[in-house]
Design a protein around this motif. Structure first.
Motif, PDB file in Angstrom:
ATOM      1  N   HIS A 103      34.124  26.683  36.410  1.00  0.00           N
ATOM      2  CA  HIS A 103      34.149  28.105  36.063  1.00  0.00           C
ATOM      3  C   HIS A 103      35.251  28.375  35.017  1.00  0.00           C
ATOM      4  O   HIS A 103      35.006  29.028  33.996  1.00  0.00           O
ATOM      5  N   VAL A 142      40.835  31.938  39.733  1.00  0.00           N
ATOM      6  CA  VAL A 142      39.491  32.466  39.501  1.00  0.00           C
ATOM      7  C   VAL A 142      39.532  34.002  39.384  1.00  0.00           C
ATOM      8  O   VAL A 142      38.889  34.589  38.521  1.00  0.00           O
ATOM      9  N   PHE A 143      40.323  34.634  40.246  1.00  0.00           N
ATOM     10  CA  PHE A 143      40.384  36.098  40.207  1.00  0.00           C
ATOM     11  C   PHE A 143      41.516  36.621  39.332  1.00  0.00           C
ATOM     12  O   PHE A 143      41.438  37.720  38.787  1.00  0.00           O
ATOM     13  N   PHE A 195      31.814  31.494  44.704  1.00  0.00           N
ATOM     14  CA  PHE A 195      33.192  31.125  45.020  1.00  0.00           C
ATOM     15  C   PHE A 195      33.604  31.741  46.350  1.00  0.00           C
ATOM     16  O   PHE A 195      34.193  31.081  47.208  1.00  0.00           O
ATOM     17  N   GLN A 196      33.247  33.024  46.484  1.00  0.00           N
ATOM     18  CA  GLN A 196      33.626  33.724  47.723  1.00  0.00           C
ATOM     19  C   GLN A 196      33.016  33.074  48.954  1.00  0.00           C
ATOM     20  O   GLN A 196      33.688  32.924  49.975  1.00  0.00           O
ATOM     21  N   LEU A 239      31.072  35.780  40.917  1.00  0.00           N
ATOM     22  CA  LEU A 239      31.984  34.927  41.691  1.00  0.00           C
ATOM     23  C   LEU A 239      31.557  34.828  43.153  1.00  0.00           C
ATOM     24  O   LEU A 239      32.311  34.329  43.977  1.00  0.00           O
ATOM     25  N   THR A 282      35.009  30.107  31.093  1.00  0.00           N
ATOM     26  CA  THR A 282      35.271  31.546  31.202  1.00  0.00           C
ATOM     27  C   THR A 282      36.494  31.932  30.383  1.00  0.00           C
ATOM     28  O   THR A 282      37.342  31.090  30.073  1.00  0.00           O
ATOM     29  N   CYS A 312      33.247  41.237  42.500  1.00  0.00           N
ATOM     30  CA  CYS A 312      33.230  39.774  42.354  1.00  0.00           C
ATOM     31  C   CYS A 312      31.946  39.332  41.667  1.00  0.00           C
ATOM     32  O   CYS A 312      31.385  38.308  42.005  1.00  0.00           O
ATOM     33  N   TRP A 332      33.977  23.780  41.701  1.00  0.00           N
ATOM     34  CA  TRP A 332      33.416  25.047  41.226  1.00  0.00           C
ATOM     35  C   TRP A 332      34.426  25.750  40.319  1.00  0.00           C
ATOM     36  O   TRP A 332      34.085  26.237  39.242  1.00  0.00           O
ATOM     37  N   SER A 333      35.681  25.727  40.747  1.00  0.00           N
ATOM     38  CA  SER A 333      36.707  26.467  40.006  1.00  0.00           C
ATOM     39  C   SER A 333      36.961  25.862  38.634  1.00  0.00           C
ATOM     40  O   SER A 333      37.071  26.577  37.642  1.00  0.00           O
TER      41      SER A 333
END
Ligand SMILES: Cc1cc2nc3c(=O)[nH]c(=O)nc-3n(C[C@H](O)[C@H](O)[C@H](O)COP(=O)(O)OP(=O)(O)OC[C@H]3O[C@@H](n4cnc5c(N)ncnc54)[C@H](O)[C@@H]3O)c2cc1C
Lengths: 269, 737
Positions: free
Chosen positions: B548, B636-637, B699-700, B696, B552, B693, B544-545
């Motif tokens: 993403h 990601v964050f 992801f969480q 996201l 992004t 988020c 996923w990361s």
């Protein structure tokens, strides 16, 4: 010896000497703790016999060496990965117990049968080699019994040297008390020699030799038939490890005299 | 494993034997390799260990004692491993696994000895991979040890790429070594002049030939290439002074200077003459890529060996720690267990062992993959050459077309009949395996050596002060330091990360990776104790990361996944390595279960061994998943800007007066509101309104699921620790210290 010797070495496997050996009781009788899981080596006494056999074979043209081994075949296979690289031989394997608690009588019976069934073996050229002792129990009688069963009357035990003559006769040095040797002349094969340490260093590994040996070793292992040790009524009432405590220490660069001195002091304590 | 859990599950009795390793690392049917191991081991734990114990590492010079090791290598078959039987070797077919096993056994005792042996192969590798048949035959025969009855000293080689600063090191593009035409009579072979300086060149103290990377400094030579230099060539063959290494002192290293005349036939792979210009068939980077691709795996295997070699000496040290004290009488816990009474001592050893298992599993998986890949690669190479497709670009185009097809097939369910095509079509098989090799090789080099050196430090610390002395059993201090070199030579970690950041986005690799998620879940269904389920979740999170991050931008609108953005690509590569290693470890335990059951010699302790090995997997997957989760979360964050207490930030806050109103409609809402701006404009004292988020959430969800997936992992660690406190070890180490 005109056509060379047929040398059959009897030898099995024992747990690697660095391992802790602890007797335990099992439903099948006494055994060593974790024995099947411990790495094994070819019995050191039998190893000396094997190296001497190969050395003799290399000196007398036309000679051939067999190694007859009664051992759990999967474990024997592991040991062969080292042993087969050292000298050339043909393996005769029997899948059976190699435990030090087996009865020498039953083991000798299997070994003698196997020796007798080696195809093309010439009794008039036959030298049966083995260890005069074993690192797993040291019953000290297995080879004598093998010799008796094969009807070989010329037996030598505690052998350190064999010197062959052109006519097939040979001189044998056997250990006796006081660090001395008894010298005998034997008119020729068949004879049985239970080896002490001999004089040869452990040969280096040579994978080329190993690859050549493996052509017969692997099929021999695959063919190995299972043999149960005949029950001879042998029973163990109790088993205990030797009383003395084992103290393994690794020391570097210590002169031999000092090591000897320390042992003397230790014995005197 | 899949069996019911009893009150006291069966556990490990002895250290894993050779048979266990043969099954796990898949050479139970290869007696040539089993013999090789015994042969190498005798050298490693004999002459090599004795030399280290005698202080042989305390000099930089190439001494007679060090040189004697080469003869041991020759006589025990180590030197000949690289050769074909007809060239004096004894192993037919690909030799990647064989070389990895040699490296493993030697590095079990000393990394320098391993490097010395491997560097000989490294010198030959350019010739082996890209040399002409004549070059291959000639130099392989020269380098093969003498056969019985032959009076000949084998030739030794060195591989010379790295140059004095500021020239080529990591970056293979910037070469200072130069090649010119010295003389060229019409119809004759051109004579070339080579100018090359090396830095940190292994084996240079005694090399008879050198494979060196050079660039053209002459319009009559096109581009770069590798050339073979010989000791007797006219000119200067200066070995330079020995490098004052802190590590690997049993290998010879120095900074040589070459200024030599050589015939053009020494260009590795040969050359063509086009319009009066010598065109080498392979550039130096093409040769090096083919070489390093294989040899880097072996380096990673070396560090794995060290970790596993540390287990026995540490257990012995821990157990014997208090013996001899008045209170520690035989039979007392203090006497029998020593430091192993303490949970932390055991837990840390579990970590070292688990890391050793994972890195060995990864390294051997990679080397086996190259054994499989080698013949297919040659087949494809021949096919393309026959079709007249020779240029790197033209070939890449063909491969890319095959990628699409391979991905399509990989995405089909496992039972789909069409999938068989993947196996049957050499090109599809090739691109599939090639994409995997492109990941497994740098992953092995990067993770095994990088994380391995951290864990070696841990191993050293478990030995207390002893750990950092020359007398430490198992030479752990040396091994720790040595592992830093393994992380550096043949391309330091940055180079591996750079390569991974490209190869891990290959769609064919990603398609396989997606299948691994499913594979891990299936394994988890039958073997929950391995932690495979946790790993599957971590893999999903990573997938996923990367997806993403590839799509992004950061808070300033700059692209995130980009070759220049090493802050993004490199950590993601690290995260992948953790996961890949943990997967290999699990697969090896499964293999042990499958094949071990068939082997009578293993029957006794197999169940306990599997339980213990599964617990180690669980420990390792937990650690791996934790690392991957942490890295992915940070990426990601981390590139979003944190809201501040400003107009923009206020948009996500409630105003106190609005909340009061809402409270009357939705009682309780005030308690849920995160950030509230009071009527006087005041707010909670913190960095800003909490970051949201948006986009996201998935992801969480995955991340928190991953945390929950860690359930049970510490129980596994407790069990493994308990097992280690009971395991039977030999009375003494089988090599001197
Ligand atoms: C004992 C020893 C033996 C050796 N044997 C050989 C041999 O036989 N033959 C041979 O040719 N070479 C040999 N080498 C050289 C070795 O391969 C190089 O030292 C190694 O590749 C690193 O190159 P460098 O020292 O120039 O480091 P540098 O290139 O200066 O790299 C240093 C650091 O800079 C950073 N860095 C560099 N490039 C990048 C990048 N693109 N992106 C991000 N960060 C980057 C990384 O942090 C890296 O670790 C040996 C070295 C040693 C120490």
């Amino acid at each position: 010896m005109r056509n060379g010797y047929h040398i059959v070495v009897c030898g099995s496997i024992v747990p690697d000497p660095l391992q802790t050996l602890e007797p335990i009781e099992t439903p099948g009788g006494p055994a060593l703790k974790n024995e099947m899981m411990l790495p094994a080596v070819l019995d050191p006494w039998a190893s000396h016999a094997l190296y001497e056999a190969a050395n003799l074979a290399s000196k007398v043209a036309g000679s051939k060496v067999w190694l007859v081994s009664v051992a759990p075949k999967a474990k024997l296979q592991q040991v062969m990965m080292t042993v087969a690289q050292k000298v050339s031989f043909e393996l005769v394997a029997v899948d059976g117990p190699a435990s030090g608690f087996g009865d020498a009588y039953g083991v000798a019976a299997i070994l003698a049968d196997e020796v007798q069934s080696i195809a093309g073996l010439d009794r008039s050229r036959l030298l049966v080699f083995g260890g005069w002792e074993s690192a797993s129990r040291g019953a000290g009688v297995t080879m004598q019994l093998v010799g008796e069963r094969l009807g070989i009357a010329d037996q030598f035990q505690g052998v350190d040297q064999i010197t062959t003559q052109a006519d097939g006769s040979f001189e044998v040095l056997e250990r006796i008390e006081g660090g001395r040797h008894q010298v005998s002349m034997c008119s020729g094969p068949p004879a049985l020699l239970g080896w002490a340490t001999g004089n040869l260093p452990e040969p280096r590994n040579n994978p080329q030799v190993g690859m050549a040996n493996m052509r017969t070793v692997m099929p021999a292992l695959q063919r190995a038939k299972a043999a149960a040790l005949a029950g001879s009524g042998l029973r163990f009432l109790s088993t205990t490890p030797p009383k003395q405590q084992r103290q393994t220490r690794i020391v570097k660069n210590r002169p031999v005299e000092e090591i000897a001195q320390e042992i003397v002091e230790w014995i005197g304590k | 494993m899949a069996t019911a859990i009893s009150a006291a599950p069966e556990t490990l009795h002895t250290l894993p034997t050779d048979l266990v390793r043969q099954i796990q690392w898949r050479f139970a049917d290869r007696y040539d390799l089993q013999m090789l191991i015994q042969s190498v081991r005798a050298v490693a734990r004999g002459p090599v260990a004795r030399l280290v114990a005698a202080g042989g590492r305390n000099s930089h010079e190439w001494t007679e004692q060090k040189s004697e090791l080469l003869e041991y290598f020759d006589k025990s078959g180590i030197t000949a491993v690289f050769m074909e039987p007809e060239q004096g070797g004894f192993i037919a077919g690909p030799k990647n696994l064989a070389l990895a096993l040699v490296a493993f056994e030697l590095a079990w005792v000393d990394g320098g000895a391993a490097t010395g042996s491997l560097a000989g192969c490294l010198a030959l590798a350019p010739i082996h991979e890209r040399g002409t048949p004549e070059q291959r035959d000639h130099y392989m025969r020269l380098a093969a040890p003498a056969q019985p009855g032959e009076e000949r000293r084998p030739w030794r080689g060195a591989f010379c790429l790295t140059e004095p600063i500021p020239y080529v090191g990591v970056d293979t593009g910037m070469l200072n070594g130069k090649l010119r035409v010295e003389s060229w009579n019409p119809g004759d072979e051109p004579i070339l002049h080579v100018e090359k300086r090396g830095r940190f060149i292994t084996n240079i103290g005694f090399a008879n030939f050198v494979t060196a990377a050079v660039d053209s400094a002459d319009p009559r030579i096109k581009g770069s290439c590798m050339v073979i230099l010989e000791e007797g060539d006219p000119g200067t063959f200066d070995r330079g002074t020995p490098t004052r290494k802190l590590v690997h002192q049993l290998s010879s290293t120095g900074d040589p200077i070459f200024s030599l005349r050589i015939p053009a036939s020494r260009i590795v792979g040969g050359y063509d003459i086009k319009d009066g210009v010598i065109v080498p068939r392979f550039s130096h980077s093409e040769v090096i890529e083919a070489v390093f691709r294989r040899t880097r795996v072996t380096v990673g295997v070396m560090t794995a060996a060290k970790l596993l070699s540390a287990v026995e000496p540490i257990i012995r040290y821990q157990r014997g720690r208090f013996r001899g004290a008045e209170m520690a009488t035989p039979g007392s816990i203090r006497y029998e267990l020593g430091l192993q009474q303490r949970e932390d001592a055991l837990h840390r050893l579990v970590d070292v062992w688990a890391a050793g298992e994972a890195s060995a599993s990864l390294g051997f998986a990679a080397s086996r993959l190259f054994d499989e890949l080698d013949p297919i690669e040659r087949e494809i190479d021949e096919q393309l050459t026959q079709r007249g497709i020779t240029g790197a670009r033209a070939r890449m185009k063909i491969f890319r077309e095959a990628w699409d097809e391979a991905v399509k097939l990989l995405d089909l369910p496992a039972y789909d009949a069409q999938r068989a095509k993947l196996e049957a079509d050499p090109m599809l098989r090739f691109v599939q395996m090639d994409s995997l090799a492109d990941v497994l090789c740098p992953a092995t080099k990067l993770w095994n050596t990088g994380f391995g050196s951290q864990m070696m430090r841990e191993a050293v610390s478990l030995m207390g002060g002893y750990g950092i002395t020359e007398d430490c059993p198992g030479f752990l201090g040396h091994k720790w330091m040595d592992s830093q070199l393994e992380a550096t030579y043949e391309g330091p970690e940055a180079v591996q990360r750079r390569q991974l950041s490209v190869t891990m986005t290959n769609p064919v690799f990603l398609a396989q990776f997606r299948n691994w998620v499913r594979e891990m879940r299936e394994i988890a269904a039958t073997h929950p104790g391995t932690g495979a389920c946790t790993l599957a979740t971590a893999m999903l999170l990573w997938l996923w990361s990367i997806d993403h991050l590839q799509h992004t931008s950061d808070a300033d609108g700059s692209k995130l996944y980009h070759s220049a953005r090493q802050g993004v690509t490199f950590p993601l590569a690290d995260a992948l390595c953790w996961l890949v290693a943990a997967r290999c470890q699990i697969l090896d335990v499964l293999e042990l279960e499958r094949r071990g059951g068939e082997d009578a010699a293993l029957a006794d302790g197999l169940h306990g061994l599997l339980n213990f090995m599964s617990d180690l997997c669980h420990v390792q997957t937990a650690r791996a998943s934790g690392e991957a989760g942490r890295i992915c979360a940070e990426l990601v964050f981390g590139y979003n800007r944190h809201p501040a207490w400003d107009a923009e930030g206020y948009k996500s806050c409630y105003r106190a007066e609005d909340l009061d109103e809402l409270e009357s409609i939705m009682p309780g809402i005030a308690a849920c509101a995160l950030d509230v701006i009071a009527t006087d404009g005041s707010h909670a004292g913190k960095a800003g309104p909490c970051a949201g988020c948006a986009g996201l959430q998935q992801f969480q969800v995955l991340r928190s699921r991953l945390d929950i997936c860690l359930t049970g992992c510490r129980l596994a660690k407790d069990r493994a620790a308990e097992a280690i406190s009971k395991i039977m070890i030999p009375e003494a180490l089988d090599y001197p210290a």
